[in-house]
Design a protein around this motif. Structure first.
Motif, PDB file in Angstrom:
ATOM      1  N   UNK A   1       0.814  -1.221   0.000  1.00  0.00           N
ATOM      2  CA  UNK A   1       0.000   0.000   0.000  1.00  0.00           C
ATOM      3  C   UNK A   1       0.851   1.276   0.000  1.00  0.00           C
ATOM      4  N   UNK A   2       1.977   1.255   0.702  1.00  0.00           N
ATOM      5  CA  UNK A   2       2.854   2.428   0.744  1.00  0.00           C
ATOM      6  C   UNK A   2       3.440   2.707  -0.641  1.00  0.00           C
ATOM      7  N   UNK A   3       3.908   1.650  -1.316  1.00  0.00           N
ATOM      8  CA  UNK A   3       4.479   1.809  -2.651  1.00  0.00           C
ATOM      9  C   UNK A   3       3.440   2.327  -3.647  1.00  0.00           C
ATOM     10  N   UNK A   4       2.196   1.874  -3.482  1.00  0.00           N
ATOM     11  CA  UNK A   4       1.127   2.266  -4.408  1.00  0.00           C
ATOM     12  C   UNK A   4       0.487   3.587  -4.008  1.00  0.00           C
ATOM     13  N   UNK A   5       0.815   4.095  -2.816  1.00  0.00           N
ATOM     14  CA  UNK A   5       0.172   5.320  -2.328  1.00  0.00           C
ATOM     15  C   UNK A   5      -1.306   5.111  -2.034  1.00  0.00           C
ATOM     16  N   UNK A   6      -1.657   3.904  -1.602  1.00  0.00           N
ATOM     17  CA  UNK A   6      -3.052   3.537  -1.325  1.00  0.00           C
ATOM     18  C   UNK A   6      -3.143   2.930   0.070  1.00  0.00           C
ATOM     19  N   UNK A   7      -3.201   3.756   1.087  1.00  0.00           N
ATOM     20  CA  UNK A   7      -3.289   3.242   2.446  1.00  0.00           C
ATOM     21  C   UNK A   7      -4.720   2.795   2.743  1.00  0.00           C
ATOM     22  N   UNK A   8      -4.879   1.664   3.449  1.00  0.00           N
ATOM     23  CA  UNK A   8      -6.234   1.204   3.787  1.00  0.00           C
ATOM     24  C   UNK A   8      -6.900   2.142   4.797  1.00  0.00           C
ATOM     25  N   UNK A   9      -8.230   2.125   4.813  1.00  0.00           N
ATOM     26  CA  UNK A   9      -8.995   2.982   5.719  1.00  0.00           C
ATOM     27  C   UNK A   9      -8.701   2.640   7.178  1.00  0.00           C
ATOM     28  N   UNK A  10      -8.475   1.350   7.457  1.00  0.00           N
ATOM     29  CA  UNK A  10      -8.109   0.932   8.818  1.00  0.00           C
ATOM     30  C   UNK A  10      -7.182  -0.261   8.732  1.00  0.00           C
ATOM     31  N   UNK A  11      -6.334  -0.391   9.741  1.00  0.00           N
ATOM     32  CA  UNK A  11      -5.395  -1.512   9.783  1.00  0.00           C
ATOM     33  C   UNK A  11      -6.160  -2.803  10.042  1.00  0.00           C
ATOM     34  N   UNK A  12      -5.916  -3.841   9.272  1.00  0.00           N
ATOM     35  CA  UNK A  12      -6.608  -5.110   9.503  1.00  0.00           C
ATOM     36  C   UNK A  12      -6.124  -5.777  10.790  1.00  0.00           C
ATOM     37  N   UNK A  13      -7.057  -6.333  11.537  1.00  0.00           N
ATOM     38  CA  UNK A  13      -6.745  -7.015  12.792  1.00  0.00           C
ATOM     39  C   UNK A  13      -7.464  -8.360  12.839  1.00  0.00           C
ATOM     40  N   UNK A  14      -7.028  -9.196  13.733  1.00  0.00           N
ATOM     41  CA  UNK A  14      -7.719 -10.462  13.993  1.00  0.00           C
ATOM     42  C   UNK A  14      -9.000 -10.118  14.756  1.00  0.00           C
ATOM     43  N   UNK A  15     -10.174 -10.506  14.249  1.00  0.00           N
ATOM     44  CA  UNK A  15     -11.416 -10.170  14.949  1.00  0.00           C
ATOM     45  C   UNK A  15     -11.621 -11.038  16.186  1.00  0.00           C
ATOM     46  N   UNK A  16     -12.319 -10.491  17.148  1.00  0.00           N
ATOM     47  CA  UNK A  16     -12.668 -11.257  18.345  1.00  0.00           C
ATOM     48  C   UNK A  16     -13.990 -11.978  18.100  1.00  0.00           C
ATOM     49  N   UNK A  17     -14.293 -12.905  18.973  1.00  0.00           N
ATOM     50  CA  UNK A  17     -15.545 -13.652  18.913  1.00  0.00           C
ATOM     51  C   UNK A  17     -16.736 -12.691  18.959  1.00  0.00           C
ATOM     52  N   UNK A  18     -16.686 -11.705  19.850  1.00  0.00           N
ATOM     53  CA  UNK A  18     -17.789 -10.742  19.999  1.00  0.00           C
ATOM     54  C   UNK A  18     -17.905  -9.860  18.764  1.00  0.00           C
ATOM     55  N   UNK A  19     -16.761  -9.454  18.198  1.00  0.00           N
ATOM     56  CA  UNK A  19     -16.782  -8.602  17.010  1.00  0.00           C
ATOM     57  C   UNK A  19     -17.534  -9.289  15.867  1.00  0.00           C
ATOM     58  N   UNK A  20     -17.246 -10.553  15.623  1.00  0.00           N
ATOM     59  CA  UNK A  20     -17.930 -11.255  14.546  1.00  0.00           C
ATOM     60  C   UNK A  20     -19.366 -11.595  14.910  1.00  0.00           C
ATOM     61  N   UNK A  21     -19.636 -11.858  16.186  1.00  0.00           N
ATOM     62  CA  UNK A  21     -21.004 -12.130  16.613  1.00  0.00           C
ATOM     63  C   UNK A  21     -21.894 -10.933  16.288  1.00  0.00           C
ATOM     64  N   UNK A  22     -21.382  -9.728  16.542  1.00  0.00           N
ATOM     65  CA  UNK A  22     -22.151  -8.520  16.247  1.00  0.00           C
ATOM     66  C   UNK A  22     -22.428  -8.398  14.760  1.00  0.00           C
ATOM     67  N   UNK A  23     -21.505  -8.835  13.924  1.00  0.00           N
ATOM     68  CA  UNK A  23     -21.683  -8.714  12.481  1.00  0.00           C
ATOM     69  C   UNK A  23     -22.636  -9.765  11.920  1.00  0.00           C
ATOM     70  N   UNK A  24     -22.839 -10.878  12.633  1.00  0.00           N
ATOM     71  CA  UNK A  24     -23.783 -11.903  12.198  1.00  0.00           C
ATOM     72  C   UNK A  24     -25.225 -11.433  12.367  1.00  0.00           C
ATOM     73  N   UNK A  25     -25.440 -10.533  13.287  1.00  0.00           N
ATOM     74  CA  UNK A  25     -26.784 -10.115  13.643  1.00  0.00           C
ATOM     75  C   UNK A  25     -27.202  -8.948  12.768  1.00  0.00           C
ATOM     76  N   UNK A  26     -28.355  -9.071  12.127  1.00  0.00           N
ATOM     77  CA  UNK A  26     -28.825  -7.979  11.279  1.00  0.00           C
ATOM     78  C   UNK A  26     -29.516  -6.900  12.119  1.00  0.00           C
ATOM     79  N   UNK A  27     -30.431  -7.286  12.972  1.00  0.00           N
ATOM     80  CA  UNK A  27     -31.120  -6.330  13.831  1.00  0.00           C
ATOM     81  C   UNK A  27     -30.816  -6.689  15.289  1.00  0.00           C
TER      82      UNK A  27
END
Length: 172
Positions: A132-158
């Motif tokens: 990304x640095x070479x291309x001048x295209x930095x990501x919006x946020x640094x990727x991280x390993x998600x937690x169990x709760x983080x993904x649980x929240x994303x499974x739920x629509x409402x």
């Protein structure tokens, strides 16, 4: 009312979120004495021949369940979920998404949570075989390993308002 379609948040006895189950399973846990109701739907009831009970929204297990560390599987679906189905370079959600190696494989990049992100096809092509640095295209946020709760929240629509404190979400 369909008990299999109504979702119930299951908490450990320590009040940490464990899973989401259907209302039928939650009612079985309650009647067997394996769980207690923490919150219920005020307008919904389960009726037996002689009584009616409020339909649970959150149940807490009566005995602490020790779970081994829940390792989140590294796969395309979970990377898309972690990144909100959004290109991490331009933010678009209306283009087909691909998986991008931030450090390309040819430069020693590995298949890890910290090196893989979602990218739309135009951004992935533009970045090419560069960092990304070479291309001048930095990501919006640094990727991280998600937690169990983080993904649980994303499974739920409402998300029910009474679930939010247990899933570390702010009320609206």
């Amino acid at each position: 009312m369909h008990l299999r379609r109504t979702k119930v948040l299951v908490l450990n006895s320590s009040y940490e979120p464990l899973s989401i189950c259907d209302a039928q399973k939650a009612i079985v846990l309650l009647f067997c004495g394996k769980a207690v109701t923490v919150a219920h739907h005020p307008e919904k009831f389960v009726c037996t021949v002689s009584r009616s009970f409020p339909l649970p929204s959150i149940v807490r297990l009566t005995v602490y369940v020790r779970l081994p560390y829940k390792k989140i599987m590294l796969n395309r679906k979970n990377i898309f979920r972690r990144d909100n189905f959004q290109c991490q370079y331009c933010g678009r959600t209306d283009k087909p998404l691909t998986i991008d190696h931030m450090v390309p494989r040819s430069k020693g990049g590995e298949d890890t949570w910290e090196n893989l992100i979602t990218a739309c096809s135009p951004c992935n092509t533009k970045k090419g075989n560069r960092t990304p640095q070479e291309a001048g295209m930095l990501p919006m946020k640094q990727p991280i390993r998600p937690s169990h709760i983080m993904l649980m929240r994303k499974f739920i629509t409402a998300v029910s308002e009474d679930w939010k404190p247990y899933l570390f979400m702010t009320s609206s």
